[in-house]
Design a protein around this motif. Structure first.
Motif, mmCIF file in Angstrom:
data_model
loop_
_atom_site.group_PDB
_atom_site.id
_atom_site.type_symbol
_atom_site.label_atom_id
_atom_site.label_comp_id
_atom_site.label_asym_id
_atom_site.label_seq_id
_atom_site.Cartn_x
_atom_site.Cartn_y
_atom_site.Cartn_z
ATOM 1 N N PRO A 195 3.868 -68.327 56.663
ATOM 2 C CA PRO A 195 3.538 -69.145 55.496
ATOM 3 C C PRO A 195 2.060 -69.078 55.183
ATOM 4 N N ASP A 196 1.722 -69.272 53.867
ATOM 5 C CA ASP A 196 0.331 -69.213 53.436
ATOM 6 C C ASP A 196 -0.405 -70.409 54.013
ATOM 7 N N GLY A 197 -1.678 -70.205 54.406
ATOM 8 C CA GLY A 197 -2.497 -71.285 54.914
ATOM 9 C C GLY A 197 -2.582 -71.315 56.419
ATOM 10 N N TYR A 198 -1.681 -70.703 57.107
ATOM 11 C CA TYR A 198 -1.732 -70.690 58.570
ATOM 12 C C TYR A 198 -2.528 -69.472 59.032
ATOM 13 N N THR A 199 -3.831 -69.562 58.911
ATOM 14 C CA THR A 199 -4.735 -68.500 59.376
ATOM 15 C C THR A 199 -5.769 -69.105 60.285
ATOM 16 N N CYS A 200 -6.284 -68.321 61.162
ATOM 17 C CA CYS A 200 -7.292 -68.788 62.122
ATOM 18 C C CYS A 200 -8.592 -69.029 61.368
ATOM 19 N N ARG A 252 -12.582 -79.892 50.810
ATOM 20 C CA ARG A 252 -12.323 -79.368 49.476
ATOM 21 C C ARG A 252 -13.621 -78.908 48.845
ATOM 22 N N CYS A 253 -13.590 -77.679 48.259
ATOM 23 C CA CYS A 253 -14.774 -77.122 47.603
ATOM 24 C C CYS A 253 -15.033 -77.865 46.305
ATOM 25 N N ARG A 254 -16.296 -78.227 46.073
ATOM 26 C CA ARG A 254 -16.631 -78.958 44.850
ATOM 27 C C ARG A 254 -16.684 -78.062 43.615
ATOM 28 N N VAL A 255 -16.745 -76.733 43.818
ATOM 29 C CA VAL A 255 -16.855 -75.800 42.688
ATOM 30 C C VAL A 255 -15.494 -75.351 42.195
ATOM 31 N N CYS A 256 -14.670 -74.777 43.134
ATOM 32 C CA CYS A 256 -13.359 -74.253 42.716
ATOM 33 C C CYS A 256 -12.211 -75.193 43.028
ATOM 34 N N GLY A 257 -12.434 -76.232 43.875
ATOM 35 C CA GLY A 257 -11.385 -77.186 44.181
ATOM 36 C C GLY A 257 -10.433 -76.752 45.265
ATOM 37 N N ARG A 258 -10.595 -75.539 45.850
ATOM 38 C CA ARG A 258 -9.716 -75.088 46.935
ATOM 39 C C ARG A 258 -10.167 -75.754 48.236
ATOM 40 N N THR A 259 -9.196 -75.884 49.187
ATOM 41 C CA THR A 259 -9.502 -76.457 50.493
ATOM 42 C C THR A 259 -9.821 -75.331 51.461
ATOM 43 N N ALA A 260 -10.702 -75.643 52.397
ATOM 44 C CA ALA A 260 -11.095 -74.689 53.437
ATOM 45 C C ALA A 260 -11.289 -75.443 54.733
ATOM 46 N N ALA A 314 -12.985 -77.197 57.837
ATOM 47 C CA ALA A 314 -14.220 -77.978 57.826
ATOM 48 C C ALA A 314 -15.355 -77.302 58.568
ATOM 49 N N THR A 315 -15.031 -76.326 59.414
ATOM 50 C CA THR A 315 -16.116 -75.669 60.181
ATOM 51 C C THR A 315 -16.847 -74.605 59.364
ATOM 52 N N LEU A 316 -16.266 -74.219 58.218
ATOM 53 C CA LEU A 316 -16.911 -73.193 57.394
ATOM 54 C C LEU A 316 -18.059 -73.793 56.599
ATOM 55 N N ARG A 317 -19.103 -73.033 56.369
ATOM 56 C CA ARG A 317 -20.234 -73.494 55.589
ATOM 57 C C ARG A 317 -20.159 -73.029 54.133
ATOM 58 N N THR A 318 -19.418 -71.934 53.864
ATOM 59 C CA THR A 318 -19.259 -71.437 52.496
ATOM 60 C C THR A 318 -17.785 -71.336 52.176
ATOM 61 N N CYS A 319 -17.435 -71.502 50.905
ATOM 62 C CA CYS A 319 -16.036 -71.448 50.460
ATOM 63 C C CYS A 319 -15.567 -70.008 50.520
ATOM 64 N N PRO A 320 -14.411 -69.732 51.176
ATOM 65 C CA PRO A 320 -13.916 -68.356 51.240
ATOM 66 C C PRO A 320 -13.403 -67.846 49.906
ATOM 67 N N GLU A 321 -13.243 -68.767 48.903
ATOM 68 C CA GLU A 321 -12.687 -68.358 47.604
ATOM 69 C C GLU A 321 -13.797 -67.993 46.619
ATOM 70 N N CYS A 322 -14.803 -68.909 46.507
ATOM 71 C CA CYS A 322 -15.838 -68.674 45.498
ATOM 72 C C CYS A 322 -17.215 -68.464 46.090
ATOM 73 N N GLY A 323 -17.380 -68.660 47.408
ATOM 74 C CA GLY A 323 -18.655 -68.433 48.070
ATOM 75 C C GLY A 323 -19.635 -69.572 47.901
ATOM 76 N N ALA A 324 -19.225 -70.721 47.304
ATOM 77 C CA ALA A 324 -20.129 -71.866 47.130
ATOM 78 C C ALA A 324 -20.350 -72.569 48.459
ATOM 79 N N TYR A 325 -21.482 -73.307 48.546
ATOM 80 C CA TYR A 325 -21.808 -74.032 49.767
ATOM 81 C C TYR A 325 -20.874 -75.236 49.881
ATOM 82 N N LEU A 326 -20.225 -75.371 51.061
ATOM 83 C CA LEU A 326 -19.286 -76.468 51.298
ATOM 84 C C LEU A 326 -20.060 -77.691 51.785
ATOM 85 N N GLU A 327 -19.813 -78.819 51.110
ATOM 86 C CA GLU A 327 -20.477 -80.080 51.482
ATOM 87 C C GLU A 327 -19.444 -81.209 51.397
#
Length: 287
Positions: free
Chosen positions: A2-7, A36-44, A46-59
């Motif tokens: 299923p989608d979303g189950y990635t390391c 949730r990314c404030r730019v594209c709205g996708r979830t990532a 919490a340990t990531l610092r940048t959004c894997p979808e749009c590359g924006a800084y996650l805060e």
């Protein structure tokens, strides 16, 4: 898979029940928190610092309660600051007004002394007092003694002896108390039996004297009366007149008693008067 189950560490697909990533060894790869990314709205993860979808800084987005608290503090600070600044502005405005329009000095008048005229004393003629003649006191009248009236003795009537009230003797009944013979003790009778009430003979009766036989019973819950007057010392109770009148819940109970009665005529009407005591009250059951 299923989608979303990635390391979150290496990005390789994993299963929900895996406790370790087989690719990089990350522990519990799918139980990490998400943001949730404030730019594209996708979830990532919490340990990531940048959004894997749009590359924006996650805060992480601040909590609503924290935002509300900050807003309240800002409003309170503004109100408090306005209350402190207002007196300063008001005093400054008054000072500016005084500088623009200085107050005009008013001269105070000086009091001038006025000379006061001195009064000159003038001799005044004193009149000679006139002697007032003293009036003559009129003679005092001599009081005349009033004679004291002589008391006249009053003769009280002599009180006679108090009359003794006359006691009217209670007339003694001519006959004594009738003695009942039968029936007694709640004796049971049927309708077909002859019911005879008997009492002892009281002696010869006068032409206007009879035995008064009286019956009482409860009928529909109300006390009812019956009976007759006879010359003999017995009475055969007629069943057609009295049988079945007493209430069934009483057992069809009747009560009877006897006394001697005299019939007299007063003012053109017959009047019955008892001339003996009333007998005892006996009962029977007429079922």
């Amino acid at each position: 898979m299923p989608d979303g189950y990635t390391c979150p560490n290496c990005g390789e697909p994993v299963k929900p029940d895996w406790s370790l990533c087989p690719h990089c060894g990350q522990a519990k790869p799918i139980n990490l928190g998400r943001i949730r990314c404030r730019v594209c709205g996708r979830t990532a993860v919490a340990t990531l610092r940048t959004c894997p979808e749009c590359g924006a800084y996650l805060e992480a987005k601040p909590l609503p309660i924290l935002q509300l608290s900050i807003g309240v503090l800002v409003v309170v600070a503004l109100i408090f600051g306005a209350m402190q600044v207002r007196p300063i502005l008001f005093n400054s405005a008054e000072q500016v007004a005084v500088m623009v329009n200085p107050p005009t000095a008013t001269s105070t008048p000086t009091a001038t002394s006025t000379p006061t005229a001195t009064a000159t004393s003038t001799s005044t003629h004193t009149p000679t007092p006139t002697v007032t003649p003293t009036g003559t006191r009129p003679p005092t009248a001599t009081p005349t003694e009033t004679p004291t009236p002589t008391e006249t003795p009053v003769v009280l009537p002599t009180q006679g002896p108090t009359p003794t009230p006359t006691t009217t003797p209670t007339p003694t009944p001519r006959f004594g108390k009738p003695v009942l013979v039968a029936p007694s003790g709640d004796k049971i009778y049927s309708r077909s039996e002859e019911l005879i009430l008997r009492w002892q003979d009281m002696g010869p009766l006068g032409p206007n004297e009879t035995y008064a036989v009286r019956l009482t019973w409860l009928q529909n819950g109300q006390l009812s009366f019956g009976g007759t007057n006879v010359k003999e010392n017995f009475w055969i109770v007629p069943p057609d007149l009295y049988w079945g009148l007493a209430d069934q819940f009483t057992g069809r109970k009747y009560e009877w008693y006897v006394f001697v009665e005299a019939i007299t005529t007063e003012n053109g009407q017959q009047v019955a008067k008892p001339i003996s005591e009333v007998s005892d009250r006996w009962t029977f059951l007429w079922q």
